[in-house]
Scaffold this motif. Sequence first.
Motif, short mmCIF file in Angstrom:
data_model
loop_
_atom_site.label_atom_id
_atom_site.label_comp_id
_atom_site.label_asym_id
_atom_site.label_seq_id
_atom_site.Cartn_x
_atom_site.Cartn_y
_atom_site.Cartn_z
N ARG A 49 0.83 -1.20 0.00
CA ARG A 49 0.00 0.00 0.00
C ARG A 49 0.87 1.26 0.00
O ARG A 49 1.94 1.29 0.59
N ASN A 51 0.35 5.90 -0.73
CA ASN A 51 -0.52 6.99 -1.17
C ASN A 51 0.26 8.30 -1.23
O ASN A 51 0.79 8.67 -2.26
N CYS A 57 -0.41 10.10 5.27
CA CYS A 57 -1.58 9.23 5.17
C CYS A 57 -1.46 7.95 5.99
O CYS A 57 -2.47 7.37 6.39
N SER A 59 -0.48 5.05 4.92
CA SER A 59 -0.81 3.86 4.13
C SER A 59 0.34 2.86 4.03
O SER A 59 0.10 1.65 3.95
#
Length: 338
Positions: A49, A51, A57, A59
């Motif tokens: 993952r 971002n 974020c 992620s």
Amino acid sequence: MKVQFNIIRQTASSAPQVQSYQLDVDPATTILDSLNRIKWELDGTLAFRKNCRNTICGSCSMRINGRAALACKENVASEVKRLQDIAAANSSYTGGDEIPVLTIAPMGNMPVIKDLVVDMTQFWDNLEAVEPYVSTQARKIPEREFLQTPEERESLNQNGNCILCGACYSECNAKEVNPAFVGPHALAKAQRMVADSRDARTEERLEQYNQDIQGVWGCTRCYNCNTVCPMEVAPMDQIGKIKHEILERKQPSDSRPVRHRKVMVELVKQGGWVDERKFGLMVVGNYLRDVRGILSIGPLGVRMLLRGKFPFSFEPSEGTKTVRSLIESVQSLEKEKP
């Protein structure tokens, strides 16, 4: 510099296996940019993952060399140095020219979907369980804003920095052994609600967070969450603040976790350290009032006697007066707080 990345790969239905990739990278390259290059140049099947790429974020949280971190925040040079420092401390670093190896794995305490992507459903469910929102009742203020003083707002700053990356949850020892524990991320957010002057459910929340090992008393105080948090939220410290609020409102007879903390302070004030002969009887036996509790620790007492481990006497610490004075000073200062 040339670096080998050992990535732990798996799916929900397959066992983990290590797959190695070598890259020639600039030392300042982040782990995330290195993973991007592996995916774009060497193996398009690698899953992870990402971002924002700017530590905002949360992620790209994953385990990097054994501890959860943000891949966009950590760079190759710092990780190689960290491993070398660990090896030097263990007298196993030779300082040779071998290619450094960085190990990348999925976060812990969450089932793996594929490679470095984990299922965070329970993580989000546990956050929802503490109801991390200012109560609706408190927001019903007619014809004006709900104003806060600068001091009231400042008290929320540290908790407000949490980006819910999951790093603390990944490394939480309590969560690993106790699935019912909501996790440090949830309780850090819970403390924000307790501290928020706009919320009208403080007492109700504290009762909820006082739920034995599911709530704050499930924390084992291992400091892992504080160590790995990339935003310096210090989840364990926030859990401690909730405990303090609960202890201010509770009596020793209310529950064993409350009694455990209060008895420990009481015994340390008396003798400078804990008198183990009294501790079990007072905590588990509820000051000799809980017969069932006393009987439950009977077998332990017998084993200690048979092995010569039972302390028949207690010698107070030489610094008992100093310890007592310090504790009483802290307690006095706490009473003076508004």
